[in-house]
Design an enzyme around this catalytic site. Structure first.
Site, short mmCIF file in Angstrom:
data_model
loop_
_atom_site.label_atom_id
_atom_site.label_comp_id
_atom_site.label_asym_id
_atom_site.label_seq_id
_atom_site.Cartn_x
_atom_site.Cartn_y
_atom_site.Cartn_z
N GLU A 110 -9.76 -14.25 -43.32
CA GLU A 110 -8.37 -15.14 -44.68
C GLU A 110 -8.46 -15.18 -45.48
O GLU A 110 -9.62 -15.18 -46.32
CB GLU A 110 -7.98 -16.28 -43.82
CG GLU A 110 -7.08 -17.04 -43.97
CD GLU A 110 -6.72 -18.90 -43.85
OE1 GLU A 110 -7.89 -19.49 -43.59
OE2 GLU A 110 -5.54 -19.01 -44.07
N TYR A 166 -4.87 -12.95 -42.62
CA TYR A 166 -5.25 -12.44 -41.55
C TYR A 166 -5.76 -11.73 -41.85
O TYR A 166 -5.14 -10.66 -41.75
CB TYR A 166 -5.33 -13.75 -40.57
CG TYR A 166 -5.45 -14.99 -40.51
CD1 TYR A 166 -6.77 -15.69 -40.71
CD2 TYR A 166 -3.74 -15.41 -40.20
CE1 TYR A 166 -7.27 -16.79 -40.35
CE2 TYR A 166 -4.24 -16.96 -40.20
CZ TYR A 166 -6.06 -17.67 -40.56
OH TYR A 166 -5.26 -19.20 -40.66
N HIS A 199 -12.36 -17.32 -37.54
CA HIS A 199 -12.40 -16.58 -39.14
C HIS A 199 -13.36 -17.57 -40.23
O HIS A 199 -13.99 -18.82 -40.14
CB HIS A 199 -10.94 -16.65 -39.35
CG HIS A 199 -10.06 -18.15 -40.41
ND1 HIS A 199 -9.66 -18.28 -39.24
CD2 HIS A 199 -10.56 -18.43 -41.07
CE1 HIS A 199 -8.91 -20.36 -39.60
NE2 HIS A 199 -9.03 -19.40 -40.67
N HIS A 239 -13.89 -22.14 -46.21
CA HIS A 239 -13.86 -22.65 -45.35
C HIS A 239 -14.06 -21.82 -43.97
O HIS A 239 -13.81 -21.04 -43.94
CB HIS A 239 -12.62 -24.32 -44.64
CG HIS A 239 -11.15 -23.16 -44.39
ND1 HIS A 239 -10.12 -22.80 -44.83
CD2 HIS A 239 -10.57 -22.24 -43.27
CE1 HIS A 239 -9.04 -21.54 -45.60
NE2 HIS A 239 -9.47 -21.85 -43.06
N HIS A 285 1.06 -21.72 -43.03
CA HIS A 285 0.63 -22.71 -42.04
C HIS A 285 1.47 -23.59 -42.33
O HIS A 285 1.78 -23.70 -43.14
CB HIS A 285 -0.38 -22.94 -42.10
CG HIS A 285 -2.07 -21.66 -41.94
ND1 HIS A 285 -1.44 -20.93 -40.63
CD2 HIS A 285 -2.46 -21.00 -42.55
CE1 HIS A 285 -2.90 -19.88 -40.47
NE2 HIS A 285 -3.23 -20.57 -41.70
N HIS A 291 -9.18 -29.07 -45.65
CA HIS A 291 -9.99 -29.01 -44.25
C HIS A 291 -10.96 -28.28 -45.12
O HIS A 291 -11.00 -26.93 -45.58
CB HIS A 291 -9.50 -27.97 -42.95
CG HIS A 291 -8.78 -26.35 -43.30
ND1 HIS A 291 -8.37 -26.48 -44.65
CD2 HIS A 291 -8.81 -25.53 -42.46
CE1 HIS A 291 -7.50 -24.86 -44.17
NE2 HIS A 291 -7.88 -24.60 -43.05
#
Ligand code: FES
Ligand SMILES: [Fe+2]
Lengths: 317, 112
Positions: free
Chosen positions: A271, A261, A220, A150, A252, A206
């Protein structure tokens, strides 16, 4: 039908030799082509299309465009009319405009980021093939990332001036491109300002995310790994190679992903991300994080925002 | 101010705070600062892409790697502006910090 997944991102790099070392030796992507303009195309071992990363030499870091793959060629016609109906400019560009791809829709998101949709890209195949495959290939380099998972784009947010490109993009992606909102951060005195949005087309938490900031940018792009131990190992690879790490391996709150990251040699943030967090289904209720808990939403363990993480990024156009 | 040690370390002086630290010739101004746990120059991407570490070299000689033109133009580079994460000292250096962590108007909305 419609959008399937992120197809590729075109990153601008200041030094191609250093960039290739980073993406090939450290992340473990595999080079699949180089064109006469010097652009370099790379794929993860677990991806089957020609490339998911296109590197272009430039004197400015950041991204040129991001492209998502749709299921069938006819989807492009339907999405084109929907985008026009929504009121955005869109152009159907001929095959080859996007390298190694069929015809494509080209348009700017409400945030100003350039996006393409395409249905066909040259097929290469996974490194392990499809006949009685091994679970992973031999000779993987560095972190051995599986695939581009993503991207997170910084979108202009200035509520006093009535500007919220996070909300504008979210509306466009859900109403026109068929994405589902999975999680959001609501800020402001009454929690009415959508300051971040996470959207999916797949069943992962996501496939794209938008976060508010002063100017549009690239926050990112993220690469998938199987599990937490792989994220830790990837960070070891980064440390061995003196790659600038922004956030060491941790979790997260949003998406529940295990994450780390770091920056490529041009300052574009990458990431490594493991775990699919949860199954995101069309009827899953939207998860909302409020301003007071933003620290935990981003960095679940410390609950503290890191100023570099939220203010350092490269150009989005 | 111009002397260097035998090991190739140079002094970096920040006029903003009056502080100084030691930077080996083979480390960037920013990398040497953070490695010592020091502060003064904002630390971001360490790749010349984000611009937060922008400085103005007031005295001393440096060499630089490629820096994003989004943050340092050719004209600025010619008069001593640089990104500290792309800059190696070849003498003692006196600099002024120009870059800042972006303090956006929306900070009060809790994010970025
Ligand atoms: S820290 Fe990003 S340009 Fe130097
Ligand atoms: Fe991410």
């Amino acid at each position: 039908m419609g959008v399937m997944r992120i197809g590729h991102i075109n990153l601008r790099v200041l030094d191609m030799v250093a960039a290739r070392k980073h993406y090939e030796e450290i992340l473990g992507l595999m080079p699949s082509a180089e064109d006469d303009k010097g652009n370099v195309y790379l794929k993860g071992w677990d991806e089957w299309d020609k490339y998911s990363i296109m590197l272009s030499a430039s004197d400015r870091a950041g991204m040129n465009h991001v492209a998502y793959k749709v299921e069938s060629d006819g989807d492009l016609d339907e999405l084109k009319s929907r985008i026009i109906e929504y009121g955005l400019d869109v152009e159907m560009v001929p095959p080859g405009t996007l390298p190694f791809c069929g015809r494509a829709l080209r348009f700017w998101m409400p945030s100003g980021h350039l996006m393409y949709l395409y249905a066909e890209k040259e097929f290469v195949g996974k490194a392990v093939g499809v006949n009685n495959p091994d679970p992973w290939p031999d000779g993987l380099k560095g972190a051995g990332v599986h695939w581009l998972d993503h991207c997170l784009l910084i979108c202009e947010l200035d509520p006093p001036s009535g500007i919220n490109k996070v909300a504008d993009n979210t509306r466009f992606f859900t109403e026109v491109l068929g994405f589902r909102l999975t999680e959001q951060i609501m800020a402001g005195p009454d929690h009415t300002v959508q300051a971040a949005a996470f959207l999916a087309r797949t069943t992962t938490p996501h496939d794209i995310a938008f976060v508010g900031g002063p100017t549009l940018g690239l926050h990112h792009c993220s690469f998938f790994l199987d599990e937490w131990a792989d994220v830790l190992k990837a960070a070891d690879v980064l440390g061995k190679n003196k790659v600038k790490i922004d956030v060491t391996p941790q979790r997260h709150g949003i998406t529940r992903g295990a994450t780390s990251y770091f920056f490529d040699p041009s300052g574009n943030r990458n990431e490594t991300f493991a775990g699919l967090g949860y199954l995101s289904q069309p009827d899953m209720p939207v998860i909302t994080w409020t301003e007071e808990e933003i620290g935990s939403a981003i960095f679940f363990h410390t609950g503290e925002l890191n100023p570099a993480f939220t203010t350092v990024y490269t150009e989005g156009v | 101010m111009t002397e260097t040690t035998a090991t190739g370390n140079y002094r970096v002086h920040l006029v903003d705070t009056g502080e100084s630290y030691s930077c080996p010739a083979n480390r960037t101004l920013l990398n040497a600062m953070v490695a010592l746990g020091r502060q003064g120059i904002p630390s971001g991407c360490h790749g010349g892409g984000c611009g937060v570490c922008k400085v103005h070299i007031l005295q001393g000689e440096v060499t630089t790697l490629a820096m994003s033109r989004a943050h340092v133009s050719k004209e600025e580079e010619a008069i001593g502006y640089a990104l500290a994460c792309r800059t190696y000292p070849i003498s003692d250096v006196v600099l002024k910090v120009v870059g800042r962590m972006r303090k956006s108007v929306v900070y009060r909305y809790g994010f970025i």
